[in-house]
Write a protein that holds these residues in place. Sequence first.
Motif, short mmCIF file in Angstrom:
data_model
loop_
_atom_site.label_atom_id
_atom_site.label_comp_id
_atom_site.label_asym_id
_atom_site.label_seq_id
_atom_site.Cartn_x
_atom_site.Cartn_y
_atom_site.Cartn_z
N ILE A 111 10.21 -4.72 78.82
CA ILE A 111 10.12 -6.05 78.21
C ILE A 111 11.30 -6.30 77.28
O ILE A 111 11.81 -7.42 77.18
CB ILE A 111 8.78 -6.20 77.47
CG1 ILE A 111 7.62 -6.24 78.47
CG2 ILE A 111 8.76 -7.44 76.60
CD1 ILE A 111 6.25 -6.18 77.83
N GLY A 112 11.77 -5.26 76.61
CA GLY A 112 12.92 -5.42 75.71
C GLY A 112 14.20 -5.80 76.43
O GLY A 112 15.14 -6.29 75.79
N ARG A 113 14.26 -5.60 77.73
CA ARG A 113 15.46 -5.95 78.50
C ARG A 113 15.44 -7.39 78.99
O ARG A 113 16.44 -7.86 79.55
CB ARG A 113 15.60 -5.01 79.69
CG ARG A 113 15.77 -3.55 79.34
CD ARG A 113 15.78 -2.69 80.59
NE ARG A 113 16.86 -3.09 81.49
CZ ARG A 113 16.95 -2.68 82.76
NH1 ARG A 113 16.01 -1.91 83.27
NH2 ARG A 113 17.96 -3.08 83.51
N LEU A 114 14.33 -8.09 78.82
CA LEU A 114 14.25 -9.48 79.27
C LEU A 114 15.21 -10.35 78.46
O LEU A 114 15.39 -10.13 77.25
CB LEU A 114 12.82 -10.00 79.15
CG LEU A 114 11.80 -9.36 80.10
CD1 LEU A 114 10.39 -9.86 79.79
CD2 LEU A 114 12.15 -9.64 81.55
N PRO A 115 15.81 -11.37 79.07
CA PRO A 115 16.90 -12.11 78.41
C PRO A 115 16.45 -13.19 77.44
O PRO A 115 17.28 -13.73 76.72
CB PRO A 115 17.65 -12.73 79.59
CG PRO A 115 16.60 -12.94 80.63
CD PRO A 115 15.64 -11.80 80.47
N HIS A 116 15.17 -13.52 77.40
CA HIS A 116 14.73 -14.67 76.63
C HIS A 116 13.65 -14.23 75.65
O HIS A 116 12.78 -13.43 76.00
CB HIS A 116 14.20 -15.76 77.57
CG HIS A 116 13.87 -17.04 76.89
ND1 HIS A 116 13.09 -18.01 77.46
CD2 HIS A 116 14.21 -17.53 75.67
CE1 HIS A 116 12.97 -19.03 76.64
NE2 HIS A 116 13.64 -18.76 75.54
N VAL A 117 13.69 -14.77 74.43
CA VAL A 117 12.73 -14.39 73.40
C VAL A 117 11.31 -14.76 73.81
O VAL A 117 10.36 -13.99 73.60
CB VAL A 117 13.10 -15.06 72.06
CG1 VAL A 117 12.07 -14.72 70.99
CG2 VAL A 117 14.48 -14.62 71.62
N TYR A 118 11.15 -15.92 74.42
CA TYR A 118 9.81 -16.35 74.82
C TYR A 118 9.22 -15.41 75.87
O TYR A 118 8.04 -15.06 75.81
CB TYR A 118 9.87 -17.78 75.37
CG TYR A 118 8.57 -18.26 75.97
CD1 TYR A 118 7.51 -18.65 75.16
CD2 TYR A 118 8.40 -18.31 77.36
CE1 TYR A 118 6.32 -19.08 75.71
CE2 TYR A 118 7.21 -18.74 77.91
CZ TYR A 118 6.17 -19.13 77.09
OH TYR A 118 4.99 -19.55 77.63
#
Length: 344
Positions: free
Chosen positions: A19-26
Amino acid sequence: MNHGRQAIASVYRSYIREIGRLPHVYLRRVFRLKAEDDCRAVLLTKCDDRRTGKLKRVSKARLLLSIRAANNGSHQAFNRILDLAYGRVGRLRWELMEPLLSDPNAPLPPPIIPGKESSRPPVYSQELTTLLTSGLSRRKRPLVPGDLSFPPILPQRADPNSSDAQILGPFSKRREVNARWKYFGQEWKKVLPPLQISVSSSREVGDEGSDLGTSTAVRKIGFDGTTVLEELIQLTKPRNISGVFLPRRWLRRRYQELLGRLPILTFTSACEDMKTKKSGGFSVSLAPNALKARNQVRPLPCATDDDIAWNQSIWQAGRAVVRGRDHQEEIHCETRSPTSNYIE
């Protein structure tokens, strides 16, 4: 018990790592909450066998595999997690659609079977009617208003004024009730729900008139009062995406495709001018940077009598040209001598 806690903690760390690698804060916020809920449900299970089964399902869940594949650049996996996060599929989709499936301000229709309260037909709210009759908010072709009052799955015999009803007798009222509710259920499931209902005034600056509709009459659903939609639109613009593991252009393309599956439901307040009168209502649109899907393109209108006559005239004119050309070729062949081919 300690071994079970360690296994759950290991699964949770795997979730957090991906999840930490996802590009968007939301996206990171949504799936972090999802991972916490799943792991907490496993911890609160007291039965060892059930806890083991839940842990196995969570560790091999499709969600974790989808997030990992999305971070590795999978087109389909990234679209999948976007659909989950923005309510195109899953539980959030139902939560967005549920308020639109009823209209508390609309009067109850009379029961189809007299004296049977459960035989009342479904009520199509104004918001749902707009979504059903628009090609931008449907997975399939849009409906026409007549389909809502008389569903196509009903036979003509259901109309008491039809010739079939006069010859074969009236249609079963119970079957009519079941058919109407069946059509209602299968059609709203093809709708792409909006994140919120926007309000737009139809009166321009300098016009004289009074607004008949106000924003207080619009129901608040979904992400109303948040900036989720505005942030998503900003992500489709150049230099607004900070993709560490994925190319920016690739990410921008994925968000543009998501906007094509995300209709914007807008309520335009009524306005009366001295020259023109405009009634308020709902409309469906897409964001400017959205990429439309193929099934969202508006179909061509049906041909009218004038179109058919014009088509026939063009076809006949083309046939006349072809016949004249063939006739000239025949005359040319007849005028040539039999030995001309050998002389040439």
